[in-house]
Design a protein around this motif. Structure first.
Motif, mmCIF file in Angstrom:
data_model
loop_
_atom_site.group_PDB
_atom_site.id
_atom_site.type_symbol
_atom_site.label_atom_id
_atom_site.label_comp_id
_atom_site.label_asym_id
_atom_site.label_seq_id
_atom_site.Cartn_x
_atom_site.Cartn_y
_atom_site.Cartn_z
ATOM 1 N N MET A 1 0.995 -1.140 -0.012
ATOM 2 C CA MET A 1 0.140 0.004 -0.221
ATOM 3 C C MET A 1 0.922 1.210 -0.012
ATOM 4 S SD MET A 1 -2.996 1.064 2.627
ATOM 5 C CE MET A 1 -3.972 2.247 2.391
ATOM 6 N N LEU A 2 0.459 2.154 -0.601
ATOM 7 C CA LEU A 2 1.229 3.422 -0.743
ATOM 8 C C LEU A 2 1.165 4.221 0.215
ATOM 9 C CD1 LEU A 2 0.688 4.340 -4.603
ATOM 10 C CD2 LEU A 2 2.592 3.127 -3.872
ATOM 11 N N ASP A 3 2.282 4.819 0.815
ATOM 12 C CA ASP A 3 2.263 5.922 1.741
ATOM 13 C C ASP A 3 1.776 7.180 1.175
ATOM 14 O OD1 ASP A 3 3.321 8.164 3.658
ATOM 15 O OD2 ASP A 3 4.043 6.262 4.460
ATOM 16 N N LEU A 4 0.785 7.465 1.703
ATOM 17 C CA LEU A 4 0.213 9.031 1.075
ATOM 18 C C LEU A 4 1.046 10.078 0.922
ATOM 19 C CD1 LEU A 4 -2.232 10.228 -0.496
ATOM 20 C CD2 LEU A 4 -3.349 10.744 1.535
ATOM 21 N N ALA A 5 1.798 10.259 2.372
ATOM 22 C CA ALA A 5 2.427 11.527 2.570
ATOM 23 C C ALA A 5 3.970 11.247 1.672
ATOM 24 C CB ALA A 5 2.824 11.372 4.021
ATOM 25 N N ARG A 6 4.345 10.164 1.606
ATOM 26 C CA ARG A 6 5.614 10.142 0.896
ATOM 27 C C ARG A 6 5.398 10.129 -0.628
ATOM 28 N NH1 ARG A 6 9.682 7.267 3.979
ATOM 29 N NH2 ARG A 6 10.444 6.007 2.225
ATOM 30 N N THR A 7 4.428 9.589 -1.200
ATOM 31 C CA THR A 7 3.936 9.703 -2.421
ATOM 32 C C THR A 7 3.695 11.162 -2.796
ATOM 33 O OG1 THR A 7 2.824 7.597 -2.649
ATOM 34 C CG2 THR A 7 2.266 9.063 -4.193
ATOM 35 N N SER A 8 2.956 12.057 -1.876
ATOM 36 C CA SER A 8 2.640 13.556 -2.126
ATOM 37 C C SER A 8 3.825 14.248 -2.217
ATOM 38 C CB SER A 8 1.740 13.837 -1.188
ATOM 39 O OG SER A 8 0.695 13.099 -1.184
ATOM 40 N N PHE A 9 4.882 13.794 -1.122
ATOM 41 C CA PHE A 9 6.217 14.389 -1.374
ATOM 42 C C PHE A 9 6.736 14.359 -2.803
ATOM 43 C CE2 PHE A 9 10.804 14.702 -0.883
ATOM 44 C CZ PHE A 9 10.830 15.753 -0.213
ATOM 45 N N TYR A 10 6.775 13.061 -3.231
ATOM 46 C CA TYR A 10 7.452 12.939 -4.509
ATOM 47 C C TYR A 10 6.773 13.547 -5.637
ATOM 48 C CZ TYR A 10 9.504 10.555 -8.570
ATOM 49 O OH TYR A 10 9.837 10.281 -9.764
ATOM 50 N N VAL A 11 5.672 13.752 -5.627
ATOM 51 C CA VAL A 11 4.873 14.314 -6.752
ATOM 52 C C VAL A 11 4.592 15.728 -6.466
ATOM 53 C CG1 VAL A 11 2.579 14.677 -7.594
ATOM 54 C CG2 VAL A 11 3.134 12.336 -6.988
ATOM 55 N N GLY A 12 4.459 16.094 -5.243
ATOM 56 C CA GLY A 12 4.378 17.703 -5.243
ATOM 57 C C GLY A 12 5.692 18.368 -5.237
ATOM 58 N N LEU A 13 6.695 17.835 -4.669
ATOM 59 C CA LEU A 13 8.091 18.686 -4.412
ATOM 60 C C LEU A 13 9.041 18.041 -5.379
ATOM 61 C CD1 LEU A 13 7.729 18.817 -0.460
ATOM 62 C CD2 LEU A 13 7.110 20.339 -2.113
ATOM 63 N N ILE A 14 8.607 17.135 -6.174
ATOM 64 C CA ILE A 14 9.773 16.881 -7.051
ATOM 65 C C ILE A 14 9.294 16.836 -8.726
ATOM 66 C CG2 ILE A 14 11.440 14.698 -8.165
ATOM 67 C CD1 ILE A 14 11.956 14.229 -5.242
ATOM 68 N N LEU A 15 8.200 16.116 -8.577
ATOM 69 C CA LEU A 15 7.844 16.096 -10.024
ATOM 70 C C LEU A 15 6.902 17.211 -10.489
ATOM 71 C CD1 LEU A 15 5.889 12.586 -10.388
ATOM 72 C CD2 LEU A 15 8.218 13.111 -11.112
#
Length: 201
Positions: A1-15
């Motif tokens: 299961m994806l960790d929402l906070a870490r996924t959001s970090f990658y999408v919002g602050l890197i991608l």
């Protein structure tokens, strides 16, 4: 299961910052009507080096996504610093793209009406686009396995050294004293490795 906070970090602050840079490229470069008015005066290289840079960039971008989304390892202070370095590289490239505009080229060339751009980051730094790319790759390398981090960052640094020196020589050959004065009045990370003299370029 994806960790929402870490996924959001990658999408919002890197991608998202990376995507913003690509949008700025389209606005200032690829869709700039002034760019089509320039004719190449000299071409020393194609897009091969740019493809190598892109490959290194993509590799660490994917590695960062894997590190943040597919693993549960806690983030470290070094990775926080890497992220800050990545963002600095994005900001520098956007600023440089805006200033360089139609004179940008991914290949080694000069245009028939080329001129020295000395506004924005170019006022003090030569080749800020290359510095920004290396900062992005180096920052994301903190999220990658050691073997990939060393390979990607090392390749980017080697490309920066080669490309910066080659562009300096090409621009001097076609812009003459105007570029020589600019060269002597500005700095570049490569200057830390090679003594800067007007005869070097």
């Amino acid at each position: 299961m994806l960790d929402l906070a870490r996924t959001s970090f990658y999408v919002g602050l890197i991608l998202v910052p990376y995507g913003l840079e690509q949008l700025c490229y389209r606005r200032y470069i690829s869709r700039n009507p002034a760019r089509t008015a320039h004719r190449p005066a000299a071409v020393l290289g194609g897009y091969g080096l740019a493809y190598l840079w892109d490959a290194a960039h993509l590799a660490v971008l994917i590695a960062a996504g894997w590190r943040l989304i597919a693993t549960t390892h806690p983030l470290t202070l070094w990775q926080g610093l890497g992220w800050a370095l990545f963002l600095a590289g994005v900001a520098l490239r956007i600023w440089a793209l805006r200033e360089l505009g139609p004179f940008y080229s991914a290949s080694l060339l000069v245009y028939d009406d080329h001129r020295v751009v000395s506004s924005g980051p170019y006022r003090r730094v030569r080749h800020p686009l290359h510095l920004g790319t290396t900062a992005q790759i180096g920052g994301l390398a903190f999220f990658a396995p050691a073997w990939l981090a060393v390979a990607a960052a090392g390749l980017s640094i080697a490309l920066t050294i080669y490309r910066n020196r080659a562009e300096d020589r090409l621009l001097l050959a076609h812009l003459g004293d105007a570029y020589r004065r600019y060269y002597l009045a500005t700095w570049d990370p490569v200057d830390l490795l090679f003594r800067k003299r007007s005869g070097d370029i």
